[in-house]
Design a protein around this motif. Structure first.
Motif, PDB file in Angstrom:
ATOM      1  N   VAL A  20       0.820  -1.215   0.000  1.00  0.00           N
ATOM      2  CA  VAL A  20       0.000   0.000   0.000  1.00  0.00           C
ATOM      3  C   VAL A  20       0.855   1.267   0.000  1.00  0.00           C
ATOM      4  O   VAL A  20       0.513   2.243  -0.647  1.00  0.00           O
ATOM      5  CB  VAL A  20      -0.976  -0.019   1.197  1.00  0.00           C
ATOM      6  N   LEU A  58      -7.740   2.395  -1.055  1.00  0.00           N
ATOM      7  CA  LEU A  58      -6.770   1.611  -1.829  1.00  0.00           C
ATOM      8  C   LEU A  58      -6.615   2.135  -3.247  1.00  0.00           C
ATOM      9  O   LEU A  58      -5.497   2.214  -3.773  1.00  0.00           O
ATOM     10  CB  LEU A  58      -7.188   0.141  -1.888  1.00  0.00           C
ATOM     11  N   GLU A  62      -3.124   3.461  -4.600  1.00  0.00           N
ATOM     12  CA  GLU A  62      -2.548   2.868  -5.807  1.00  0.00           C
ATOM     13  C   GLU A  62      -2.294   3.935  -6.871  1.00  0.00           C
ATOM     14  O   GLU A  62      -1.278   3.910  -7.563  1.00  0.00           O
ATOM     15  CB  GLU A  62      -3.482   1.789  -6.343  1.00  0.00           C
ATOM     16  N   HIS A  63      -3.213   4.886  -6.969  1.00  0.00           N
ATOM     17  CA  HIS A  63      -3.051   5.997  -7.907  1.00  0.00           C
ATOM     18  C   HIS A  63      -1.824   6.834  -7.535  1.00  0.00           C
ATOM     19  O   HIS A  63      -1.034   7.207  -8.394  1.00  0.00           O
ATOM     20  CB  HIS A  63      -4.313   6.860  -7.890  1.00  0.00           C
ATOM     21  N   ARG A  65       0.779   5.851  -5.742  1.00  0.00           N
ATOM     22  CA  ARG A  65       2.010   5.063  -5.718  1.00  0.00           C
ATOM     23  C   ARG A  65       2.532   4.693  -7.108  1.00  0.00           C
ATOM     24  O   ARG A  65       3.717   4.827  -7.384  1.00  0.00           O
ATOM     25  CB  ARG A  65       1.775   3.799  -4.912  1.00  0.00           C
ATOM     26  N   SER A  66       1.661   4.207  -7.970  1.00  0.00           N
ATOM     27  CA  SER A  66       2.152   3.732  -9.273  1.00  0.00           C
ATOM     28  C   SER A  66       1.541   4.463 -10.456  1.00  0.00           C
ATOM     29  O   SER A  66       1.921   4.212 -11.587  1.00  0.00           O
ATOM     30  CB  SER A  66       1.898   2.231  -9.411  1.00  0.00           C
ATOM     31  N   LEU A  73      -7.436   0.850 -13.377  1.00  0.00           N
ATOM     32  CA  LEU A  73      -8.047   0.752 -12.048  1.00  0.00           C
ATOM     33  C   LEU A  73      -9.514   0.336 -12.158  1.00  0.00           C
ATOM     34  O   LEU A  73      -9.991  -0.473 -11.359  1.00  0.00           O
ATOM     35  CB  LEU A  73      -7.931   2.091 -11.317  1.00  0.00           C
ATOM     36  N   HIS A  76      -9.731  -3.320 -12.775  1.00  0.00           N
ATOM     37  CA  HIS A  76      -9.327  -4.078 -11.594  1.00  0.00           C
ATOM     38  C   HIS A  76     -10.427  -4.110 -10.527  1.00  0.00           C
ATOM     39  O   HIS A  76     -10.640  -5.121  -9.863  1.00  0.00           O
ATOM     40  CB  HIS A  76      -8.048  -3.468 -11.020  1.00  0.00           C
TER      41      HIS A  76
END
Length: 142
Positions: A20, A58, A62-63, A65-66, A73, A76
Motif C-alpha cells: 500500500v 486503496l 494505488e493511484h 504510488r504507481s 483501475l 481491476h
C-alpha cells in the motif's frame, strides 16, 4: 467482495506497508475519515456504492504510488472510469479537509521551527557528446 477483504486484510503489517505504501494504522485512519464523509453525504441519496471505504482508499493509494490509468483501475475494481476519477478526487478532498493528512504550506516550511529539511536535486538534462560515425561505415564501405 472487496479487494481489501479478499487479499490485503490477511497480509502482515510489513507486507501491507510494502504493497500500500503506508502503515495499516494510517490506512485505518483514512478509511474512518472516508466512511464518516460517505455517511454524512449519502444519508438519503440513491443506491449504495459498489466500492467499500477500504477500496476507495486503496484506489487512491494505488493511484499515488504507481499512477496507473483510470481504465486499468476501473478494470481491476469492476467499476467505470468516471467512478475511479470521482473516488480519487473525493478521497483526496476528504483527507485534505481533515487537516490530519494535510501537508504544510510554504510559510510553514520556511519557519525555523519546522522539522522539515529541504533537499535540492539537480535533474537537468545535459548534452552528451558522442563521436560522429563516418559515412563510409554506415554505407558498408570500408
Amino acid at each position: 467482495m472487496s479487494v481489501y477483504s479478499d487479499t490485503l486484510k490477511t497480509y502482515s503489517d510489513t507486507k501491507f506497508r510494502q504493497v500500500v505504501g503506508f502503515p495499516r494504522d494510517i490506512f485505518n485512519q483514512m478509511v474512518e475519515l472516508v466512511e464518516a464523509d460517505y455517511r454524512q453525504v449519502h444519508t438519503h441519496r440513491g443506491r449504495p456504492s459498489k466500492l467499500t471505504s477500504e477500496d476507495k482508499v486503496l484506489i487512491t493509494a494505488e493511484h499515488w504510488r504507481s499512477y496507473p490509468t483510470n481504465m486499468m483501475l476501473a478494470a481491476h475494481y469492476g467499476v467505470d472510469e468516471k467512478t475511479i476519477r470521482t473516488v480519487i478526487k473525493r478521497v483526496e478532498m476528504v483527507l485534505m479537509r481533515s487537516k490530519q493528512f494535510h501537508l504544510p504550506g510554504a510559510k510553514e516550511l520556511l519557519n525555523e521551527d519546522s522539522p522539515f529539511e529541504i533537499v535540492l536535486v539537480d535533474a537537468t538534462d545535459t548534452r552528451v557528446e558522442r563521436p560522429k560515425k563516418a559515412k563510409t561505415k554506415l554505407l558498408g564501405k570500408a
